[in-house]
Design a protein around this motif. Structure first.
Motif, PDB file in Angstrom:
ATOM      1  N   GLY A  50      -8.072   9.074  -2.080  1.00  0.00           N
ATOM      2  CA  GLY A  50      -8.046   7.677  -1.691  1.00  0.00           C
ATOM      3  C   GLY A  50      -7.113   6.841  -2.547  1.00  0.00           C
ATOM      4  O   GLY A  50      -6.376   7.353  -3.385  1.00  0.00           O
ATOM      5  N   ILE A  51      -7.186   5.555  -2.326  1.00  0.00           N
ATOM      6  CA  ILE A  51      -6.306   4.585  -2.948  1.00  0.00           C
ATOM      7  C   ILE A  51      -7.121   3.742  -3.921  1.00  0.00           C
ATOM      8  O   ILE A  51      -8.230   3.310  -3.586  1.00  0.00           O
ATOM      9  CB  ILE A  51      -5.647   3.726  -1.847  1.00  0.00           C
TER      10      ILE A  51
ATOM     11  N   GLN B 206      -6.832   6.032  -9.761  1.00  0.00           N
ATOM     12  CA  GLN B 206      -5.905   6.804  -8.930  1.00  0.00           C
ATOM     13  C   GLN B 206      -6.198   8.311  -9.014  1.00  0.00           C
ATOM     14  O   GLN B 206      -5.485   9.118  -8.430  1.00  0.00           O
ATOM     15  CB  GLN B 206      -4.465   6.514  -9.359  1.00  0.00           C
TER      16      GLN B 206
ATOM     17  N   LEU C  48       1.290   6.951  -3.806  1.00  0.00           N
ATOM     18  CA  LEU C  48       1.112   6.261  -5.089  1.00  0.00           C
ATOM     19  C   LEU C  48      -0.360   5.962  -5.352  1.00  0.00           C
ATOM     20  O   LEU C  48      -0.760   5.677  -6.473  1.00  0.00           O
ATOM     21  CB  LEU C  48       1.908   4.953  -5.115  1.00  0.00           C
ATOM     22  N   ARG C  49      -1.173   5.992  -4.280  1.00  0.00           N
ATOM     23  CA  ARG C  49      -2.618   5.729  -4.327  1.00  0.00           C
ATOM     24  C   ARG C  49      -2.924   4.315  -4.821  1.00  0.00           C
ATOM     25  O   ARG C  49      -3.796   4.116  -5.690  1.00  0.00           O
ATOM     26  CB  ARG C  49      -3.339   6.763  -5.200  1.00  0.00           C
ATOM     27  N   VAL C  50      -2.168   3.343  -4.313  1.00  0.00           N
ATOM     28  CA  VAL C  50      -2.408   1.948  -4.691  1.00  0.00           C
ATOM     29  C   VAL C  50      -2.420   1.061  -3.448  1.00  0.00           C
ATOM     30  O   VAL C  50      -1.817   1.403  -2.426  1.00  0.00           O
ATOM     31  CB  VAL C  50      -1.319   1.417  -5.659  1.00  0.00           C
ATOM     32  N   GLU C  51      -3.112  -0.059  -3.561  1.00  0.00           N
ATOM     33  CA  GLU C  51      -3.029  -1.101  -2.539  1.00  0.00           C
ATOM     34  C   GLU C  51      -3.344  -2.426  -3.212  1.00  0.00           C
ATOM     35  O   GLU C  51      -4.113  -2.484  -4.178  1.00  0.00           O
ATOM     36  CB  GLU C  51      -3.991  -0.848  -1.377  1.00  0.00           C
TER      37      GLU C  51
ATOM     38  N   ASN D  64       0.025  -1.566 -10.556  1.00  0.00           N
ATOM     39  CA  ASN D  64       0.245  -0.579 -11.620  1.00  0.00           C
ATOM     40  C   ASN D  64       0.126   0.832 -11.062  1.00  0.00           C
ATOM     41  O   ASN D  64      -0.844   1.160 -10.370  1.00  0.00           O
ATOM     42  CB  ASN D  64      -0.759  -0.791 -12.749  1.00  0.00           C
ATOM     43  N   VAL D  65       1.108   1.641 -11.391  1.00  0.00           N
ATOM     44  CA  VAL D  65       1.178   3.007 -10.860  1.00  0.00           C
ATOM     45  C   VAL D  65       1.211   3.990 -12.028  1.00  0.00           C
ATOM     46  O   VAL D  65       1.886   3.741 -13.036  1.00  0.00           O
ATOM     47  CB  VAL D  65       2.449   3.177  -9.996  1.00  0.00           C
ATOM     48  N   ARG D  66       0.487   5.093 -11.865  1.00  0.00           N
ATOM     49  CA  ARG D  66       0.456   6.130 -12.896  1.00  0.00           C
ATOM     50  C   ARG D  66       1.855   6.727 -13.102  1.00  0.00           C
ATOM     51  O   ARG D  66       2.737   6.561 -12.251  1.00  0.00           O
ATOM     52  CB  ARG D  66      -0.520   7.240 -12.481  1.00  0.00           C
ATOM     53  N   ALA D  67       2.053   7.464 -14.207  1.00  0.00           N
ATOM     54  CA  ALA D  67       3.328   8.163 -14.433  1.00  0.00           C
ATOM     55  C   ALA D  67       3.540   9.182 -13.320  1.00  0.00           C
ATOM     56  O   ALA D  67       2.621   9.904 -12.941  1.00  0.00           O
ATOM     57  CB  ALA D  67       3.303   8.860 -15.791  1.00  0.00           C
TER      58      ALA D  67
ATOM     59  N   GLU E 134       0.834  -1.205   0.000  1.00  0.00           N
ATOM     60  CA  GLU E 134       0.000   0.000   0.000  1.00  0.00           C
ATOM     61  C   GLU E 134       0.867   1.251   0.000  1.00  0.00           C
ATOM     62  O   GLU E 134       1.965   1.269   0.559  1.00  0.00           O
ATOM     63  CB  GLU E 134      -0.918   0.012   1.226  1.00  0.00           C
ATOM     64  N   SER E 135       0.361   2.289  -0.628  1.00  0.00           N
ATOM     65  CA  SER E 135       1.047   3.583  -0.606  1.00  0.00           C
ATOM     66  C   SER E 135       0.028   4.701  -0.722  1.00  0.00           C
ATOM     67  O   SER E 135      -0.827   4.683  -1.614  1.00  0.00           O
ATOM     68  CB  SER E 135       2.049   3.679  -1.756  1.00  0.00           C
TER      69      SER E 135
END
Lengths: 121, 301
Positions: B57-58, B94, A80-83, A95-98, A76-77
């Motif tokens: 949010g995530i 995102q 980065l807004r991911v989990e 997958n993370v945005r640019a 989670e980050s």
């Protein structure tokens, strides 16, 4: 008793119009489809290995996370807004945005002391 | 009566000035603490839930959020009105967040000039919210999110009378990190046009403009205290047609990330200044309440 009678159908219709307006205004026009840069990282004994990873700026990233522990983890980050939950002994791709150049924290949400850093340059 | 209100307002200002000074000075002492103990936070609820931070949010995150806002005190009698929105929150990308949910209202009104006495709890409509990132924090020092919130209510939010009410709350929610992982500044800009059909079937339009500034300090890991300042103006007409009054609210905020998937956010604000055209009072208690409070819980799943 107030004289106004509620008309649920017309009320809901008007509400849906407002909601659709909100969606139309707010949905981003689309992601730029660039080739993802791939980064690999493992978790063992509740530690990221390596604790610091790096990736290129302004390109979407795919972070391949291998969970070598016997318990599940959640990569989670906030920035980065991911989990993503990754079961014991398996791997997952996040997958993370640019991103712009900088340092981005990530952690295991099931074991909060397990932390690492993504350096984008 | 007026001078008594002014004295009370001055005392409140002095209290909040002291609190804000404490918030501004304490990071200097806090720098000496172990910096590794503090990690980045989602800023959406760190300023209470009158001023919102920019976080959306995530990706993939789902949460249930009961959010209660209450108003207390009008010109006389007793007045307590609250609304709880039972929100389902989802972050599909995102860049964007969606919230949907029904609202339940509570009215406890007695002896207030111009309002019928009412003791009532009722289902009162439906709200949605769409939030989208406009400016990311990095490389910009300030992050900005646009929030659009269509609302439908079947009861007037002030009096509890049966109405048909549509509103569209549009907000710019911005924040900046003043000290890494410790001190945050929030800023909101609000425009909310509403249209309401009450007795006689006539549609009446009104609008509210607002601007806020807030500070939040992480005093210990996962716990933040802060101060929130709002300036609100109310108009008849959807486009600021006829000014009816304004108010300044000031009060403390509290945020606690209780567990990795559970948080609470609260605020209590008092109207410390206000004006209603043609009324010689230091507050506007017709368009706004004397006090307001918010309490939000989030359960992520």
């Amino acid at each position: 008793m107030d004289p106004v009678a509620l008309t649920p159908v017309s009320s809901m219709r008007a509400f849906l119009r407002l909601a659709l307006f909100g969606i139309a205004v707010l949905f981003p026009s689309g992601y730029a489809k660039a080739q993802n840069a791939s980064i690999a990282i493992s978790v063992k004994d509740h530690r990221f290995q390596p604790a610091q990873i790096s990736g290129p700026a302004n390109r979407p990233l795919s972070i391949r996370v291998r969970n070598l522990d016997s318990t599940a983890m959640e990569f989670e980050s906030v920035s980065l807004r991911v989990e993503k939950v990754i079961a014991a002994g398996s791997e997952g791709v996040v997958n993370v945005r640019a991103l712009a150049p900088g340092r981005y924290e990530f952690f295991d949400d099931f074991h909060q002391e397990t932390r690492g850093t993504l350096v984008v340059e | 009566m007026v001078s008594h209100s002014r004295c009370a307002a001055k005392r409140r200002c002095a209290f909040f000035a002291a609190l804000s000074a404490a918030i501004l000075v304490s990071p200097l002492a806090a720098r000496a603490q172990d910096a590794d103990a503090f990690h980045e936070v989602e800023t959406k609820y760190i300023f209470g839930s009158f001023t919102f931070g920019s976080s959306t949010g995530i990706e993939g995150e789902k949460a249930f959020e009961p959010e209660t806002k209450a108003n207390f005190g009008k010109g006389g009698g007793h007045y307590g009105v609250g609304q709880t929105v039972l929100e389902y929150e989802y972050t599909p990308t995102q860049y964007m967040q969606i919230e949907l949910g029904p609202s339940v209202s509570f009215y406890n009104i007695g002896g207030v000039p111009g309002l019928d006495d009412r003791n009532l709890a009722t289902l009162n409509g439906f709200e949605a919210e769409f939030r989208s990132v406009l400016i990311d924090r990095n490389p910009s020092p300030i992050a900005v999110t646009l929030a659009v919130e269509p609302e439908f209510h079947s009861r007037d939010e002030t009096s509890g009378a049966k109405v048909v009410n549509y509103g569209l709350e549009i907000k710019l929610e911005a924040d900046a990190e003043l000290i890494k992982n410790r001190l945050y500044w929030g800023f909101n800009l609000l425009y909310e046009p509403e249209t309401t059909r009450a007795d006689f079937g006539v549609w009446e339009r009104e609008s509210t403009f607002g601007v806020s500034s807030a500070l939040a300090l992480q005093i210990i890991p996962n716990v933040m205290i802060g101060l929130d300042l709002w300036y609100l103006r109310h108009y008849d007409g959807a486009a600021f047609n006829s000014f009816t009054g304004d108010a300044v609210y000031l009060g403390p905020t509290f945020y606690w990330k209780i567990a990795p998937k559970v948080l609470m956010s609260a605020a209590w604000e008092a109207q410390v200044a206000g004006h209603e055209p043609g009324v010689s009072s230091a507050l506007d208690l017709t368009d706004f309440s004397h006090h307001r409070a918010s309490l939000l819980l989030e359960f992520e799943f």
